[in-house]
Design a protein around this motif. Sequence first.
Motif, PDB file in Angstrom:
ATOM      1  N   TYR A  69       0.815  -1.224   0.000  1.00 15.62           N
ATOM      2  CA  TYR A  69       0.000   0.000   0.000  1.00 15.62           C
ATOM      3  C   TYR A  69       0.847   1.272   0.000  1.00 15.62           C
ATOM      4  O   TYR A  69       0.312   2.371   0.138  1.00 15.62           O
ATOM      5  CB  TYR A  69      -0.913   0.003   1.240  1.00 15.62           C
ATOM      6  N   LEU A  70       2.157   1.125  -0.174  1.00 17.54           N
ATOM      7  CA  LEU A  70       3.039   2.285  -0.052  1.00 17.54           C
ATOM      8  C   LEU A  70       3.278   3.042  -1.352  1.00 17.54           C
ATOM      9  O   LEU A  70       3.698   4.185  -1.323  1.00 17.54           O
ATOM     10  CB  LEU A  70       4.400   1.849   0.513  1.00 17.54           C
ATOM     11  N   SER A  71       3.018   2.427  -2.496  1.00 22.05           N
ATOM     12  CA  SER A  71       3.312   3.091  -3.777  1.00 22.05           C
ATOM     13  C   SER A  71       2.679   4.476  -3.907  1.00 22.05           C
ATOM     14  O   SER A  71       3.368   5.431  -4.273  1.00 22.05           O
ATOM     15  CB  SER A  71       2.874   2.209  -4.944  1.00 22.05           C
ATOM     16  N   PRO A  72       1.370   4.641  -3.602  1.00 25.64           N
ATOM     17  CA  PRO A  72       0.784   5.981  -3.712  1.00 25.64           C
ATOM     18  C   PRO A  72       1.431   6.990  -2.769  1.00 25.64           C
ATOM     19  O   PRO A  72       1.592   8.159  -3.119  1.00 25.64           O
ATOM     20  CB  PRO A  72      -0.692   5.772  -3.333  1.00 25.64           C
ATOM     21  N   VAL A  73       1.853   6.517  -1.601  1.00 24.64           N
ATOM     22  CA  VAL A  73       2.483   7.418  -0.623  1.00 24.64           C
ATOM     23  C   VAL A  73       3.805   7.924  -1.172  1.00 24.64           C
ATOM     24  O   VAL A  73       4.090   9.129  -1.167  1.00 24.64           O
ATOM     25  CB  VAL A  73       2.710   6.682   0.723  1.00 24.64           C
ATOM     26  N   PHE A  74       4.641   6.999  -1.690  1.00 20.76           N
ATOM     27  CA  PHE A  74       5.935   7.404  -2.236  1.00 20.76           C
ATOM     28  C   PHE A  74       5.769   8.257  -3.492  1.00 20.76           C
ATOM     29  O   PHE A  74       6.551   9.166  -3.735  1.00 20.76           O
ATOM     30  CB  PHE A  74       6.801   6.185  -2.534  1.00 20.76           C
ATOM     31  N   LYS A  75       4.747   7.966  -4.270  1.00 18.32           N
ATOM     32  CA  LYS A  75       4.488   8.763  -5.473  1.00 18.32           C
ATOM     33  C   LYS A  75       4.188  10.210  -5.094  1.00 18.32           C
ATOM     34  O   LYS A  75       4.700  11.159  -5.698  1.00 18.32           O
ATOM     35  CB  LYS A  75       3.312   8.171  -6.253  1.00 18.32           C
ATOM     36  N   GLN A  76       3.371  10.378  -4.051  1.00 18.23           N
ATOM     37  CA  GLN A  76       3.012  11.725  -3.594  1.00 18.23           C
ATOM     38  C   GLN A  76       4.233  12.446  -3.023  1.00 18.23           C
ATOM     39  O   GLN A  76       4.440  13.630  -3.285  1.00 18.23           O
ATOM     40  CB  GLN A  76       1.915  11.621  -2.527  1.00 18.23           C
ATOM     41  N   ILE A  77       5.068  11.724  -2.264  1.00 14.12           N
ATOM     42  CA  ILE A  77       6.278  12.323  -1.697  1.00 14.12           C
ATOM     43  C   ILE A  77       7.229  12.749  -2.806  1.00 14.12           C
ATOM     44  O   ILE A  77       7.765  13.859  -2.802  1.00 14.12           O
ATOM     45  CB  ILE A  77       6.988  11.326  -0.743  1.00 14.12           C
ATOM     46  N   ASN A  78       7.428  11.877  -3.812  1.00 16.34           N
ATOM     47  CA  ASN A  78       8.388  12.137  -4.876  1.00 16.34           C
ATOM     48  C   ASN A  78       8.023  13.338  -5.738  1.00 16.34           C
ATOM     49  O   ASN A  78       8.903  13.963  -6.328  1.00 16.34           O
ATOM     50  CB  ASN A  78       8.546  10.899  -5.765  1.00 16.34           C
ATOM     51  N   GLU A  79       6.733  13.671  -5.811  1.00 20.32           N
ATOM     52  CA  GLU A  79       6.298  14.807  -6.635  1.00 20.32           C
ATOM     53  C   GLU A  79       6.927  16.115  -6.178  1.00 20.32           C
ATOM     54  O   GLU A  79       7.102  17.038  -6.960  1.00 20.32           O
ATOM     55  CB  GLU A  79       4.767  14.923  -6.590  1.00 20.32           C
TER      56      GLU A  79
END
Length: 198
Positions: A69-79
């Motif tokens: 479940y972490l992919s969306p979290v890291f995607k948001q952080i990386n932006e």
Amino acid sequence: FSLLKLIPIYGYMWTINNELIYECHKKYPDKIIIVKYEDLVKTPEIVIKTICNFLKIGYEPKMLEYHQYLSPVFKQINENLTVGQRQRVQEMFTLIRQPVTNERIGANVKELSESEIRIAEFITGRTGAKFGYFSKNKFNFLETILLHLYTFPVLLISALQINFFNYHYYYLSIRARKIAELFNIPLAIKRLLSSYNN
């Protein structure tokens, strides 16, 4: 770079930070739970259920599959990060994206020589025993004196540094923090080793 020179620094940092944790746990046992890494990775379901009971929240089996479940979290952080920052985040959190495994237990110890392990155990032994980690080495009187002399300067620097970064760092302005980080010895060593390895 010899790990022998770094072990006293990391050893004392580990000791000082974990002494604080131990004292806080003794003072507030109803507010702080201590979880050993080895227990978590060997029996994750049991340990997570224990944590949930402590926090008075319900246990859900998907807690064991948190990495999915972490992919969306890291995607948001990386932006909001630069390319360099993204790379550092990737390096720091690589293992978090994988399922819980016990493969890393003792991984760092395997990289150390016998003398490095003895120094680490000398520094961390008394604190480690409070958490159920017992030294395999015994030290005679002369070794104890020599190791105290060898590690005392590092103890002094580590104690001052940890006291500053734990208690005063966050009261500084952003600009002052950046200057203070120049004196963060473990961080400086980590960055130096990272550039050396690259």
